[in-house]
Design a protein around this motif. Structure first.
Motif, PDB file in Angstrom:
ATOM      1  N   LEU A 237       0.818  -1.213   0.000  1.00  0.00           N
ATOM      2  CA  LEU A 237       0.000   0.000   0.000  1.00  0.00           C
ATOM      3  C   LEU A 237       0.851   1.263   0.000  1.00  0.00           C
ATOM      4  O   LEU A 237       0.366   2.341  -0.336  1.00  0.00           O
ATOM      5  CB  LEU A 237      -0.934   0.007   1.220  1.00  0.00           C
ATOM      6  CG  LEU A 237      -1.989  -1.090   1.263  1.00  0.00           C
ATOM      7  CD1 LEU A 237      -2.752  -1.029   2.573  1.00  0.00           C
ATOM      8  CD2 LEU A 237      -2.943  -0.985   0.080  1.00  0.00           C
ATOM      9  N   GLY A 238       2.111   1.123   0.407  1.00  0.00           N
ATOM     10  CA  GLY A 238       3.019   2.261   0.428  1.00  0.00           C
ATOM     11  C   GLY A 238       2.855   3.101   1.681  1.00  0.00           C
ATOM     12  O   GLY A 238       2.022   2.839   2.548  1.00  0.00           O
ATOM     13  N   GLY A 239       3.674   4.119   1.793  1.00  0.00           N
ATOM     14  CA  GLY A 239       3.614   4.998   2.950  1.00  0.00           C
ATOM     15  C   GLY A 239       4.452   4.479   4.109  1.00  0.00           C
ATOM     16  O   GLY A 239       4.978   3.362   4.085  1.00  0.00           O
ATOM     17  N   ARG A 240       4.608   5.320   5.111  1.00  0.00           N
ATOM     18  CA  ARG A 240       5.396   4.975   6.299  1.00  0.00           C
ATOM     19  C   ARG A 240       4.488   5.001   7.525  1.00  0.00           C
ATOM     20  O   ARG A 240       3.771   5.972   7.764  1.00  0.00           O
ATOM     21  CB  ARG A 240       6.541   5.982   6.493  1.00  0.00           C
ATOM     22  CG  ARG A 240       7.536   6.026   5.340  1.00  0.00           C
ATOM     23  CD  ARG A 240       8.509   7.186   5.510  1.00  0.00           C
ATOM     24  NE  ARG A 240       7.810   8.472   5.404  1.00  0.00           N
ATOM     25  CZ  ARG A 240       7.656   9.323   6.410  1.00  0.00           C
ATOM     26  NH1 ARG A 240       8.144   9.045   7.593  1.00  0.00           N
ATOM     27  NH2 ARG A 240       7.026  10.467   6.219  1.00  0.00           N
ATOM     28  N   ARG A 241       4.552   3.920   8.294  1.00  0.00           N
ATOM     29  CA  ARG A 241       3.780   3.829   9.528  1.00  0.00           C
ATOM     30  C   ARG A 241       4.685   3.284  10.621  1.00  0.00           C
ATOM     31  O   ARG A 241       5.532   2.439  10.356  1.00  0.00           O
ATOM     32  CB  ARG A 241       2.580   2.892   9.365  1.00  0.00           C
ATOM     33  CG  ARG A 241       1.623   3.250   8.248  1.00  0.00           C
ATOM     34  CD  ARG A 241       0.603   2.137   8.057  1.00  0.00           C
ATOM     35  NE  ARG A 241      -0.350   2.430   7.015  1.00  0.00           N
ATOM     36  CZ  ARG A 241      -0.133   2.200   5.725  1.00  0.00           C
ATOM     37  NH1 ARG A 241       1.021   1.689   5.337  1.00  0.00           N
ATOM     38  NH2 ARG A 241      -1.059   2.487   4.835  1.00  0.00           N
ATOM     39  N   ARG A 242       4.474   3.753  11.852  1.00  0.00           N
ATOM     40  CA  ARG A 242       5.271   3.265  12.973  1.00  0.00           C
ATOM     41  C   ARG A 242       4.368   2.622  14.015  1.00  0.00           C
ATOM     42  O   ARG A 242       3.278   3.117  14.297  1.00  0.00           O
ATOM     43  CB  ARG A 242       6.044   4.412  13.625  1.00  0.00           C
ATOM     44  CG  ARG A 242       7.207   4.947  12.812  1.00  0.00           C
ATOM     45  CD  ARG A 242       7.905   6.056  13.580  1.00  0.00           C
ATOM     46  NE  ARG A 242       7.074   7.245  13.653  1.00  0.00           N
ATOM     47  CZ  ARG A 242       7.209   8.198  14.571  1.00  0.00           C
ATOM     48  NH1 ARG A 242       8.120   8.067  15.525  1.00  0.00           N
ATOM     49  NH2 ARG A 242       6.438   9.269  14.551  1.00  0.00           N
TER      50      ARG A 242
END
Length: 303
Positions: A237-242
């Motif tokens: 899905l892409g993007g950055r998550r923490r």
């Protein structure tokens, strides 16, 4: 002295016992406990945290009967509330002066005693998110002790708070505390931050709702279910998550004092959903586990 101790063979794991009075270290004050508050986590996971016979209790408020011998902290006779790992559910408690705060005379000790563990957890978690001004923040388990503090503190920080509850009946009062939205389960729209008190499938779904650059903090585990996240699908899905496991850090006194100031100015509601004598601890624990308490449960020892 009389105390509530962990007993794996007792109903609810809690029983009264006679234990030795604490012997304060030089940096500790001795408190005559008047009220103590229950926290779901310390009861649900007592087998992981306590030895049989050890005294329960992170939160306790009362009066200093012996000031710390090193000269730190408040004098004898001061009203205080305290945050420690154990020992709060007893007639006397020894606690480091760095982990307590003075309670003004006109502030209810029961309200002050409900603040430390849940309030400090919520306060430090909101800080960990960074700036939330104008951002969507999801609080799961919003009807519980930490959740209700988190809703208030995130709203005070300028967040658009989305309060997630198990049922709409559990949502009573959350809009008054600052929730802009109330949902059952995860929200449909993206959020910048997640303060999760539930774990399991709800945390996994909440993590998927994070916007690019968002952060989810795993604070509690009320569901007691494993959390399974498909990181490969999220990578597609892409993007950055923490995603971070969250725990409080001391000393706790300054944060407790800040919460007391908010309480004194009527800018924070302790949300006490149950209050009664400590002889009725079984009733309180049953109500807490049965999700019949909205907010905090407070045991009254004296006063």
């Amino acid at each position: 002295m009389r105390a509530l101790v962990y007993d794996p063979d007792a109903a609810r794991g809690v029983r009264f016992a006679e234990v030795d009075e604490p012997r304060p270290l030089a940096s500790q004050a001795l408190i005559k406990v008047e009220v103590a508050s229950l926290n779901f986590g310390e009861l649900a996971f007592s087998a992981r945290q306590l030895r049989p016979g050890q005294v329960f209790g992170k939160d306790a408020a009362g009066v200093v009967v012996r000031a710390a011998s090193d000269g730190s902290g408040p004098p004898e006779g001061a009203r205080v509330t305290s945050f420690g790992g154990t020992g709060g559910w007893a007639e006397l408690r020894a606690v480091d002066t760095a982990d307590l705060a003075v309670v003004p005379d006109h502030v209810d000790l029961g309200a002050a005693g409900a603040l430390p563990a849940a309030g400090v957890t919520a306060l430090q978690a909101v800080r960990r998110l960074g700036s939330v001004l104008g951002r969507r923040v999801l609080v799961t388990g919003a009807s519980g002790g930490v959740g209700r503090f988190a809703v208030q503190l995130a709203a005070r920080a300028g967040a658009h708070v989305v309060a997630s509850v198990g049922s709409l009946e559990r949502a009573e009062g959350l809009r008054r505390l600052g929730a802009a939205e109330i949902v059952v389960g995860p929200p449909t729209d993206p959020v910048f931050g997640v303060l999760d008190n539930v774990g399991g499938a709800l945390l996994a779904e909440a993590f998927e709702r994070l916007e690019d650059g968002g952060i989810a903090l795993s604070i509690g585990w009320a569901s007691r279910e494993p959390t399974v996240i498909d990181f490969e699908e999220l990578r597609m899905l892409g993007g950055r998550r923490r995603l971070e496991p969250f725990g409080v850090s001391g000393p706790f006194g300054p944060d407790v004092a800040h919460l007391i100031q908010l309480l004194e100015r009527e800018e924070l509601d302790p949300q006490i959903g149950w209050r009664g004598p400590w002889d009725q601890v079984g009733e309180a624990v049953d109500a807490l586990f049965g999700r019949r308490i909205q907010g905090k449960a407070v045991l009254v020892l004296h006063g």
